[in-house]
Design a protein around this motif. Structure first.
Motif, short mmCIF file in Angstrom:
data_model
loop_
_atom_site.label_atom_id
_atom_site.label_comp_id
_atom_site.label_asym_id
_atom_site.label_seq_id
_atom_site.Cartn_x
_atom_site.Cartn_y
_atom_site.Cartn_z
N GLU A 274 12.37 49.96 61.75
CA GLU A 274 13.49 50.04 62.69
C GLU A 274 13.53 51.38 63.37
O GLU A 274 13.23 52.42 62.78
N MET A 275 13.90 51.37 64.66
CA MET A 275 14.21 52.56 65.43
C MET A 275 15.64 52.41 65.93
O MET A 275 16.06 51.31 66.32
N LYS A 276 16.39 53.52 65.93
CA LYS A 276 17.79 53.47 66.35
C LYS A 276 18.12 54.73 67.13
O LYS A 276 17.76 55.84 66.73
N LEU A 277 18.78 54.54 68.28
CA LEU A 277 19.23 55.67 69.09
C LEU A 277 20.74 55.62 69.18
O LEU A 277 21.33 54.58 69.50
N ILE A 278 21.38 56.75 68.89
CA ILE A 278 22.83 56.88 68.97
C ILE A 278 23.16 57.93 70.02
O ILE A 278 22.59 59.02 70.02
N GLY A 279 24.08 57.59 70.92
CA GLY A 279 24.48 58.54 71.96
C GLY A 279 25.46 57.87 72.90
O GLY A 279 25.49 56.64 73.03
N GLY A 280 26.28 58.68 73.55
CA GLY A 280 27.25 58.13 74.50
C GLY A 280 28.21 57.15 73.88
O GLY A 280 28.64 56.18 74.52
N GLY A 281 28.58 57.38 72.61
CA GLY A 281 29.52 56.50 71.96
C GLY A 281 29.00 55.09 71.74
O GLY A 281 29.78 54.15 71.55
N HIS A 282 27.66 54.92 71.74
CA HIS A 282 27.04 53.62 71.57
C HIS A 282 25.78 53.76 70.72
O HIS A 282 25.32 54.87 70.42
N PHE A 283 25.20 52.62 70.36
CA PHE A 283 23.95 52.60 69.62
C PHE A 283 23.06 51.49 70.16
O PHE A 283 23.53 50.51 70.75
N ILE A 284 21.76 51.68 70.00
CA ILE A 284 20.77 50.64 70.24
C ILE A 284 19.79 50.68 69.07
O ILE A 284 19.42 51.75 68.60
N PHE A 285 19.37 49.51 68.60
CA PHE A 285 18.29 49.47 67.61
C PHE A 285 17.32 48.35 67.97
O PHE A 285 17.67 47.39 68.65
N PHE A 286 16.07 48.51 67.53
CA PHE A 286 15.15 47.37 67.50
C PHE A 286 14.36 47.46 66.21
O PHE A 286 14.11 48.54 65.67
N GLN A 287 13.99 46.30 65.67
CA GLN A 287 13.41 46.24 64.34
C GLN A 287 12.40 45.10 64.25
O GLN A 287 12.44 44.15 65.05
N SER A 288 11.52 45.20 63.29
CA SER A 288 10.57 44.13 63.01
C SER A 288 10.40 44.00 61.51
O SER A 288 10.63 44.96 60.76
N MET A 289 10.00 42.81 61.06
CA MET A 289 9.85 42.54 59.64
C MET A 289 8.97 41.30 59.47
O MET A 289 8.71 40.57 60.43
N MET A 290 8.54 41.06 58.25
CA MET A 290 7.81 39.85 57.93
C MET A 290 8.70 38.96 57.08
O MET A 290 9.27 39.41 56.09
N LEU A 291 8.84 37.71 57.48
CA LEU A 291 9.65 36.74 56.75
C LEU A 291 8.84 35.47 56.57
O LEU A 291 8.46 34.81 57.54
N GLU A 292 8.52 35.17 55.32
CA GLU A 292 7.72 34.01 54.98
C GLU A 292 6.41 34.01 55.76
O GLU A 292 5.95 32.98 56.29
N GLY A 293 5.79 35.20 55.85
CA GLY A 293 4.50 35.33 56.50
C GLY A 293 4.54 35.36 58.01
O GLY A 293 3.49 35.44 58.67
N GLU A 294 5.72 35.35 58.60
CA GLU A 294 5.86 35.35 60.05
C GLU A 294 6.54 36.63 60.52
O GLU A 294 7.51 37.08 59.93
N ALA A 295 6.01 37.23 61.60
CA ALA A 295 6.61 38.44 62.16
C ALA A 295 7.90 38.08 62.90
O ALA A 295 7.91 37.16 63.73
N VAL A 296 8.96 38.78 62.59
CA VAL A 296 10.26 38.57 63.22
C VAL A 296 10.71 39.87 63.87
O VAL A 296 10.61 40.93 63.24
N LYS A 297 11.20 39.80 65.10
CA LYS A 297 11.62 40.99 65.83
C LYS A 297 13.03 40.79 66.36
O LYS A 297 13.37 39.71 66.85
#
Length: 267
Positions: free
Chosen positions: A182-205
């Motif tokens: 996961e990457m997360k940016l905080i600023g301007g009173g807000h946040f954004i994140f994006f993440q990836s993982m493996m679930l049951e052998g499948e890449a999930v984003k």
């Protein structure tokens, strides 16, 4: 979890088709040294919401809408949205610096992994609502287009948690995921994140963004605005966030009846 399609359609952002993920697992590169004489035309650090995108090609102009946020803070940027044209998450982050009034963005990661050897020159024009971002000669294979994006200021507030953060560790008894990133940016009173993982052998984003406030007790309250995670939009989360030191942060929250604890390093 399933991806939640947004109602608004859009064209890939200035980075979408150009960003190609690196296949290695090396850490994200450090920000390159800037030797040019910088000049800043007045764009404030903060969170911004996309109003519209105009694309010019062979004299024809097409306008598009999409539900997207972008944050600039501490010479870092991040954007994220769900692209209905490609039916996938589009997100990116990296460094910024100014050169003769032009904003240079150097991406270091997107939803597919680490990036290198990329940069984009953006013409930024402040407006009453926020700013206009222009990019000429964007390449899509054999096509070359000019893009103009209109952005609206959401907030320029600051917190002690502002910055670009990369996940170092995660613990939770409820997780069934592997290779969680996961990457997360905080600023301007807000946040954004994006993440990836493996679930049951499948890449999930996934991605998500929303507002962030620190209450009088010191707790962080995040309110989801848009996300590919079902149910996150409109949901209020109370997090226990702490600065471990200047370059490390932790956050914990409850999910599915279990406590999730995550630690991050500043990049």
């Amino acid at each position: 979890m399933t991806l939640k399609k947004l109602l608004l359609i859009g064209l890939a952002t200035t980075l979408t088709t150009a960003l190609v993920a690196c296949s290695g697992e090396d850490p994200a590169p450090q920000q390159p040294a800037v030797t040019e004489v910088d000049s800043t035309p007045g764009l404030a650090d903060g969170a911004y919401a996309l109003i519209s995108v105009d694309v010019s090609e062979n004299g024809e102009v097409s306008s598009y809408l999409r539900d997207q946020m972008k944050i600039y803070t501490q010479d870092r940027f991040m954007f994220a949205f769900y692209n209905d044209l490609t039916d996938k998450v589009d997100a990116g982050t990296g460094y910024t610096h100014w050169v003769d009034g032009v904003l240079v963005e150097t991406p270091i990661a997107n939803q597919d992994g680490d990036l290198k050897d990329l940069s984009f020159d953006l013409t930024i024009t402040p407006t009453e609502a926020g700013f206009t971002q222009s990019l000429k000669g964007m390449k899509y294979g054999e096509r070359s287009v000019n893009m103009v994006e209109q952005w609206r200021t959401l907030s320029t507030e600051t917190t002690i948690f502002d910055g670009l953060w990369k996940l170092e560790s995660r613990s939770s008894e409820a997780d069934e995921w592997a290779d969680f990133v996961e990457m997360k940016l905080i600023g301007g009173g807000h946040f954004i994140f994006f993440q990836s993982m493996m679930l049951e052998g499948e890449a999930v984003k996934h991605f998500g963004f929303g507002s962030l406030e620190v209450d009088p007790a010191g707790h962080v309250v995040e309110t989801g605005i848009t996300s590919s995670i079902e149910g996150l939009a409109g949901t209020v989360f109370k997090l226990n966030m702490q600065m471990i030191d200047d370059n490390h942060m932790s956050q914990s929250f409850e999910m599915d009846g279990a406590v999730v604890t995550q630690t991050y390093v500043r990049i």
